[in-house]
Design an enzyme around this catalytic site. Structure first.
Site, PDB file in Angstrom:
ATOM      1  N   CYS A   1       0.767  -1.327  -0.077  1.00 47.72           N
ATOM      2  CA  CYS A   1      -0.032  -0.049  -0.014  1.00 47.72           C
ATOM      3  C   CYS A   1       0.800   1.434  -0.016  1.00 47.72           C
ATOM      4  O   CYS A   1       1.969   1.271   0.258  1.00 47.72           O
ATOM      5  CB  CYS A   1      -0.916   0.072   0.871  1.00 47.72           C
ATOM      6  SG  CYS A   1      -0.276  -0.208   2.710  1.00 47.72           S
TER       7      CYS A   1
ATOM      8  N   GLY B   1       0.629  -0.047  -4.723  1.00 42.09           N
ATOM      9  CA  GLY B   1      -0.630  -0.842  -4.845  1.00 42.09           C
ATOM     10  C   GLY B   1      -1.784  -0.548  -5.890  1.00 42.09           C
ATOM     11  O   GLY B   1      -2.051   0.481  -6.155  1.00 42.09           O
TER      12      GLY B   1
ATOM     13  N   ASN C   1      -0.028   2.075   6.080  1.00 40.79           N
ATOM     14  CA  ASN C   1       0.980   1.222   5.134  1.00 40.79           C
ATOM     15  C   ASN C   1       1.949   0.581   6.128  1.00 40.79           C
ATOM     16  O   ASN C   1       2.469   0.859   7.097  1.00 40.79           O
ATOM     17  CB  ASN C   1       1.712   2.257   4.364  1.00 40.79           C
ATOM     18  CG  ASN C   1       3.050   1.656   3.765  1.00 40.79           C
ATOM     19  OD1 ASN C   1       2.738   0.341   3.303  1.00 40.79           O
ATOM     20  ND2 ASN C   1       3.977   2.124   3.242  1.00 40.79           N
ATOM     21  N   GLY C   2       1.828  -0.820   6.023  1.00 37.76           N
ATOM     22  CA  GLY C   2       2.426  -1.649   6.810  1.00 37.76           C
ATOM     23  C   GLY C   2       1.750  -2.788   7.119  1.00 37.76           C
ATOM     24  O   GLY C   2       0.903  -3.277   6.595  1.00 37.76           O
TER      25      GLY C   2
ATOM     26  N   TYR D   1      13.966  -2.440  -4.522  1.00 35.54           N
ATOM     27  CA  TYR D   1      12.690  -2.283  -5.607  1.00 35.54           C
ATOM     28  C   TYR D   1      11.443  -1.674  -5.367  1.00 35.54           C
ATOM     29  O   TYR D   1      10.821  -1.093  -6.235  1.00 35.54           O
ATOM     30  CB  TYR D   1      12.551  -3.718  -5.459  1.00 35.54           C
ATOM     31  CG  TYR D   1      11.198  -4.109  -6.392  1.00 35.54           C
ATOM     32  CD1 TYR D   1      11.251  -4.228  -7.764  1.00 35.54           C
ATOM     33  CD2 TYR D   1       9.813  -4.702  -5.941  1.00 35.54           C
ATOM     34  CE1 TYR D   1      10.189  -4.612  -8.509  1.00 35.54           C
ATOM     35  CE2 TYR D   1       8.834  -5.064  -6.457  1.00 35.54           C
ATOM     36  CZ  TYR D   1       8.964  -4.734  -7.802  1.00 35.54           C
ATOM     37  OH  TYR D   1       8.017  -5.191  -8.771  1.00 35.54           O
TER      38      TYR D   1
END
Length: 491
Positions: free
Chosen positions: A23, A49, A128-129, A268
């Site tokens: 996300c 996402g 996010n996580g 990445y």
């Protein structure tokens, strides 16, 4: 299309063999049509996402308004009528991937931001996580009367806030997040405040920007660029910022810990045009390629990236090695997810639908293929076959990350450990399995040097979270251990 379940699309085989950040978050306060800026920010964060997105806005005349949609931002949050229904000078948004395994398709109720109405007013939250003790928290909350509306671990934060006795929403959020384990970068909003929080380890990124008199929070700096905002700084690990018209307040509500930012963000996840830790992601990836060339030289005629994520590292490898760089593989930018059921013939085409070999460049050459990672190895095998079919004399793989032998539990969609090629094979065994002339990964020390740690990795005090390579988890994945996952020390 059902209102409850995601459309049945089919990820391309190339995408299924990559680790995926689950996300991205974005928020802005102090500008008219805030939701439009959020939509632009989410578009820039689409790589984090691609399954669904959501926006919540606030306007004093109409209150909180929200929209959650499946699909790309460009296809869902560009309707004038939809954006007009999200008025106000304050808004936050979220883009997400679904998770792997048996969790099934995403329901619309799982799409963030989540919203809660409290005695002091409403609040929305985008996360996010990953919360590594979410199962235990959920059981506790349900036993105490909470009614969950989604299967997302992030909803635990809203319920913990509801049970806090603090008198304002930021304080309730602090209470809630002190109970949470794992990784979290949170963007939240009330009627008058934009709030950003990072967990004490700072595993996932979060940055602060400024656009005129407005302030912006974002997962990455590339989303600031798209709206013309100035990058101010990163939110510090363990920091909470509360932004109002009056300015920014900064708090540090958690016990200090040694930061462990996710090193795979450099490899990445983040866009190459973003800035992480004061460094260009592109330049870091080029440095990774140079370090890889020092560690794993080979006699060859051409260095070729596996597009697009392998490109900066391939440029670095070519520059360091002196081997010419060439675009031996061309990516079809318009072959995304498909809403049609693939036929057997199309499935057999595999990556050829998305990647095509530049035969005139490849024929008769010894080729070094540079990629960011090897996960299951299925895509690497198919790319190798394409290169050989095009007439290459030799194929050598060089990988710009160490072997991915352990799953991530901090917000990355990772296969079960037994499906990770490096978890069950040595480097030589992987080379034979892939059927290439040679295969080499950058060392973990080499990766650390490339991201700026001149002495490599300090085994006693690593600077990054590198659990997917080392098996050393900075936060114990309590829920997964309960389900039978064995830590490295237990093997």
């Amino acid at each position: 299309m059902s209102d409850q379940t995601a459309p049945r699309w089919h990820a391309h085989p190339l995408d299924e063999d990559k680790l995926r950040e689950e996300c991205g978050v974005f928020g802005i306060i102090g500008t008219s049509d805030a939701a439009n800026f959020v939509a632009l920010g989410l578009h820039a964060l689409q790589h984090r996402g691609q399954e669904a997105g959501g926006i919540v806005s606030y306007d004093p005349q109409v209150g909180f308004q929200s929209a959650r949609r499946f699909g790309y931002v460009r296809d869902t949050f560009t309707s004038a009528s939809l954006m007009e229904a999200l008025p106000g000078s304050l808004a936050i948004g979220h883009v997400r991937y679904s998770t792997a395994g048996s969790k099934g398709q995403t329901a619309i109720r799982d799409v963030q931001p989540f919203f809660g109405e409290f005695s002091m007013g409403g609040a929305a939250i985008a996360h996010n996580g990953n919360i590594t003790n979410a199962d235990a928290l959920r059981r506790e909350l349900i036993e105490r009367g909470s009614i969950f509306q989604s299967s997302s671990d992030s909803e635990c934060i809203i319920h913990l806030m509801a049970r806090s006795l603090q008198r304002d929403i930021p304080s309730r959020m602090e209470d809630a997040l002190r109970r949470v384990e794992g990784a979290f970068s949170v963007v939240a909003m009330t009627r008058t405040k934009l709030i950003g929080v990072r967990d004490p380890l700072g595993v996932r990124p979060l940055v602060l920007g400024k656009l005129g008199d407005s302030h912006v929070l974002s997962s990455e700096t590339c989303a600031l660029d798209i709206i013309g905002a100035e990058f101010i700084r990163e939110i510090e690990p363990g920091e909470m910022v509360v932004i109002t018209k009056a300015g920014i307040e900064s708090h540090h509500p958690f016990r200090p810990k040694r930061p462990r930012f996710c090193i795979f963000e450099h490899v990445y996840f983040s866009r190459p045009d973003s800035i992480l830790g004061g460094r260009s992601v592109y330049e870091t990836r080029e440095a990774i390629g140079k370090e890889l060339a020092k560690e794993a030289p080979v006699e060859a005629d051409l260095v070729c990236p596996v597009p697009d994520s392998g490109t900066p590292a391939a440029i670095g490898y070519a520059a360091q090695s002196g081997i010419p760089y060439g675009m031996g593989i061309i990516r079809n930018q318009y072959m995304g997810r498909t809403f049609i059921e693939p036929t057997e013939q199309i499935r057999n085409m595999g990556v050829r639908l998305k990647l095509n070999v530049n035969r005139a460049l490849i024929r008769g050459k010894r080729v070094v293929l540079v990629d960011d990672s090897v996960v299951r190895g299925t895509t690497s095998q198919k790319i190798k076959e394409m290169i050989l079919d095009a007439g290459a004399k030799e194929v050598h793989f060089r990988i710009a990350s160490p072997p991915t032998a352990w799953p991530c539990f901090y917000g990355v969609d990772t296969p079960n450990r037994e499906k990770l090629l490096a978890a069950t094979m040595s480097e030589d065994e992987m080379r034979d399995h892939l059927g290439v002339d040679s295969l080499r990964f950058i060392s973990l020390d080499g990766l650390y040097r490339a991201v700026g740690e001149a002495k490599g990795r300090d085994p006693n005090h690593p600077q990054y979270c590198d659990a997917c390579f080392s098996g050393e988890y900075p936060v114990e994945p309590a829920d997964m251990i309960e389900k039978g996952f064995r830590l490295k020390a237990a093997e």
